[in-house]
Design a protein around this motif. Structure first.
Motif, short mmCIF file in Angstrom:
data_model
loop_
_atom_site.label_atom_id
_atom_site.label_comp_id
_atom_site.label_asym_id
_atom_site.label_seq_id
_atom_site.Cartn_x
_atom_site.Cartn_y
_atom_site.Cartn_z
N LEU A 3 0.78 -1.15 0.08
CA LEU A 3 0.03 -0.10 -0.08
C LEU A 3 1.11 1.36 -0.10
N LYS A 4 0.18 2.35 -0.46
CA LYS A 4 0.92 3.54 -0.17
C LYS A 4 0.23 4.38 0.88
N ILE A 5 1.11 4.54 2.01
CA ILE A 5 0.33 5.12 3.30
C ILE A 5 1.25 6.38 3.56
N ALA A 6 0.12 7.27 4.18
CA ALA A 6 0.72 8.45 4.77
C ALA A 6 0.47 8.45 6.31
N ILE A 7 1.49 9.20 6.98
CA ILE A 7 1.34 9.40 8.24
C ILE A 7 1.45 10.97 8.67
N LEU A 8 0.08 11.42 9.28
CA LEU A 8 0.09 12.83 9.41
C LEU A 8 -0.03 12.94 10.97
N GLY A 9 0.03 14.22 11.43
CA GLY A 9 -0.44 14.64 12.73
C GLY A 9 0.68 14.74 13.84
N THR A 10 2.07 14.64 13.32
CA THR A 10 3.23 14.70 14.25
C THR A 10 3.96 15.92 13.52
N ARG A 11 4.80 16.18 14.41
CA ARG A 11 5.83 17.23 14.11
C ARG A 11 6.83 16.61 13.01
N GLY A 12 6.99 15.28 13.05
CA GLY A 12 8.01 14.62 12.12
C GLY A 12 8.97 13.76 12.68
N ILE A 13 9.81 12.96 11.91
CA ILE A 13 10.72 12.01 12.31
C ILE A 13 11.90 12.31 11.61
N PRO A 14 13.01 11.96 12.28
CA PRO A 14 13.12 11.41 13.69
C PRO A 14 12.66 11.90 14.79
N ASN A 15 12.59 11.27 16.01
CA ASN A 15 11.55 11.77 16.91
C ASN A 15 12.46 12.84 17.64
N HIS A 16 12.14 14.25 17.82
CA HIS A 16 12.72 15.25 18.78
C HIS A 16 11.57 15.95 19.66
N TYR A 17 10.56 14.99 19.75
CA TYR A 17 9.61 15.80 20.51
C TYR A 17 8.79 14.87 21.31
N GLY A 18 8.04 13.85 20.92
CA GLY A 18 7.22 12.88 21.79
C GLY A 18 6.74 11.60 21.46
N GLY A 19 5.69 11.20 21.92
CA GLY A 19 5.02 9.83 21.74
C GLY A 19 4.63 9.46 20.47
N PHE A 20 3.95 10.66 19.75
CA PHE A 20 3.31 10.02 18.38
C PHE A 20 4.37 10.05 17.49
N GLU A 21 5.56 11.01 17.68
CA GLU A 21 6.59 11.00 16.86
C GLU A 21 7.67 9.86 17.17
N HIS A 22 7.47 9.13 18.32
CA HIS A 22 8.22 7.86 18.68
C HIS A 22 7.88 6.76 17.81
N ILE A 23 6.50 6.70 18.16
CA ILE A 23 5.80 5.51 17.39
C ILE A 23 5.84 5.63 15.82
N LEU A 93 -3.01 7.57 7.75
CA LEU A 93 -3.05 7.24 9.19
C LEU A 93 -2.65 8.76 10.05
N ILE A 94 -3.71 9.30 10.90
CA ILE A 94 -3.57 10.38 11.46
C ILE A 94 -3.27 10.32 13.01
N MET A 95 -2.06 10.56 13.37
CA MET A 95 -1.79 10.62 14.95
C MET A 95 -2.31 11.49 15.74
N GLY A 96 -3.39 11.35 16.62
CA GLY A 96 -4.28 12.31 17.17
C GLY A 96 -5.21 13.23 16.42
N TYR A 97 -5.69 14.08 16.86
CA TYR A 97 -6.58 14.94 16.72
C TYR A 97 -6.97 16.39 16.94
N THR A 98 -5.92 16.74 17.70
CA THR A 98 -6.11 17.96 18.44
C THR A 98 -6.23 19.09 17.41
N SER A 99 -5.36 19.06 16.45
CA SER A 99 -5.56 20.35 15.55
C SER A 99 -5.80 19.82 14.15
#
Length: 380
Positions: A3-23, A93-99
């Motif tokens: 599949l062609k998959i997108a991951i949105l909702g984080t500040r990005g990778i590699p992780n420099h921030y928190g949980g959703f970036e980590h996973i 795949l959207i990580m979280g929903y806050t904004s």
């Protein structure tokens, strides 16, 4: 099927921030290794500026948060969503929903939308009543505009089922076992003042830092208490000022060297985990994987992970009692081993990536075959 998959909702990778970036790091790279095409959306000012990372395509989108504050997160998510609409991903795949959920009407219509539903953000005491009301609204929008749902905690899965009558898929975070580098660091520090309590958290009220330190402050312990975390925010300054007369309490500031952090966890006499909202917390899993003995805030999120293999507290008095009575004997050794077993068999990254891939494929197939009942009921 690939599949062609997108991951949105984080500040990005590699992780420099928190949980959703980590996973997102682990899941994106793991899905690429399994043959999928994966794109992760990064803030344009993320420290990593390359176009690929471990086979993952990096999409840099303009993020004005640095200029206009929290409102910039909404602009950034809008920019990511509009770009994803043009690229026709099979699954988003959207990580979280806050904004992001406020833009639900703009979600790519031909993509399958899966949202990781975060950890009851509206319960965080750092937010004002108005912000908490907005976050409840954003949660409702995420349910409305998503096709399928992921919960990283059984407590969140239960909440979503009761509140919205949706059947989300429980997939937790993961943690790596101690590697050779971490083990060497632990051995080097094993005899260097190992007699300390430890806490690692963002300086926020809902992490019960004040409760933990109040309990320790009132105790007769002759051990030190090391606190890892950036104390530069308002609450951090309040905490450091409140306990600045207790020489046993040592604020270490933020430590980004994961090898060092895990060595400190392993060598601590007792590791305190005060998080009370947010689902399964990555730092808790890493403490378990680092073979730390753990005392945790008494709530369903922590209980679901630790079960009987932790000391639990609800107030400063209970913290004081734990500090003054905890032993490191056979029972405590068994608790540490049981938590390590959970990491090996339940919170193992390879297993979790497999669960993400399986669920993403199931959602895609069910969506394409039109076998899901209308109303976004989700898959178990």
């Amino acid at each position: 099927m690939k599949l062609k998959i997108a991951i949105l909702g984080t500040r990005g990778i590699p992780n420099h921030y928190g949980g959703f970036e980590h996973i997102s790091e682990y899941v994106s790279a793991g899905l690429v290794q399994r043959g999928h095409s994966v794109s992760v959306y990064n803030s344009h000012n993320h420290p990593y500026q390359e176009d690929t990372w471990n086979g993952v395509d990096i999409v840099h989108c303009y993020d004005p948060e640095y200029a206009i504050g929290a409102a910039g997160q909404f602009v950034y998510d809008f920019n990511c969503i509009m770009d994803a609409r043009r690229k026709k991903f099979d699954v988003v795949l959207i990580m979280g929903y806050t904004s992001s959920s406020v833009w639900g009407l703009l979600y790519p219509q031909k993509s399958v939308i899966i949202t990781n539903m975060d950890g009851l953000e509206w319960k965080r005491s750092k937010y004002s009543k108005k912000v908490q009301q907005f976050l409840k609204f954003a949660e409702k929008l995420a349910v409305k505009y998503s096709d399928y749902y992921i919960s990283d905690s059984v407590a969140i899965k239960s909440y979503l089922g009761e509140k919205y009558e949706i059947d989300s898929k429980y997939i937790p975070y993961g943690a790596d076992l101690i590697g050779d580098e971490e083990r060497g660091e632990q051995q080097r520090n094993a005899n260097v003042n190992p007699d300390y309590f430890l806490l690692m958290a963002r300086m926020e009220p809902e992490n019960n830092i004040e409760t933990i330190l109040e309990g320790f402050n009132s105790s007769n312990s002759d051990k030190n208490f090391k606190v890892i975390g950036d104390t530069g925010n308002r609450f951090g300054k309040f905490i450091t000022n409140k306990f600045n007369n207790d020489e046993r309490i040592q604020f270490q500031g933020p430590i980004f060297d994961n090898v060092r952090v895990r060595a400190m966890q392993n060598n601590s006499y007792l590791y305190f985990h005060g998080h009370s909202v947010g689902g399964t917390n990555p730092s808790l899993l890493e403490a378990m994987a680092s073979e730390a003995l753990i005392a945790a805030h008494n709530n369903p999120f922590n209980q679901a992970v630790l079960t009987n293999d932790a000391f639990y507290f609800s107030d400063a008095g209970e913290v004081k009692h734990i500090v003054e009575t905890v032993q490191r004997q056979a029972h405590e050794t068994a608790m540490v081993k049981n938590n390590l077993y959970k990491i090996q068999n339940q919170f193992n990254w390879e297993k979790i990536i497999d669960q993400y891939e399986e669920y993403i494929l199931d959602c895609f197939y069910h969506s394409r075959l039109n076998t899901v009942v209308s109303g976004h009921t989700g898959l178990s």
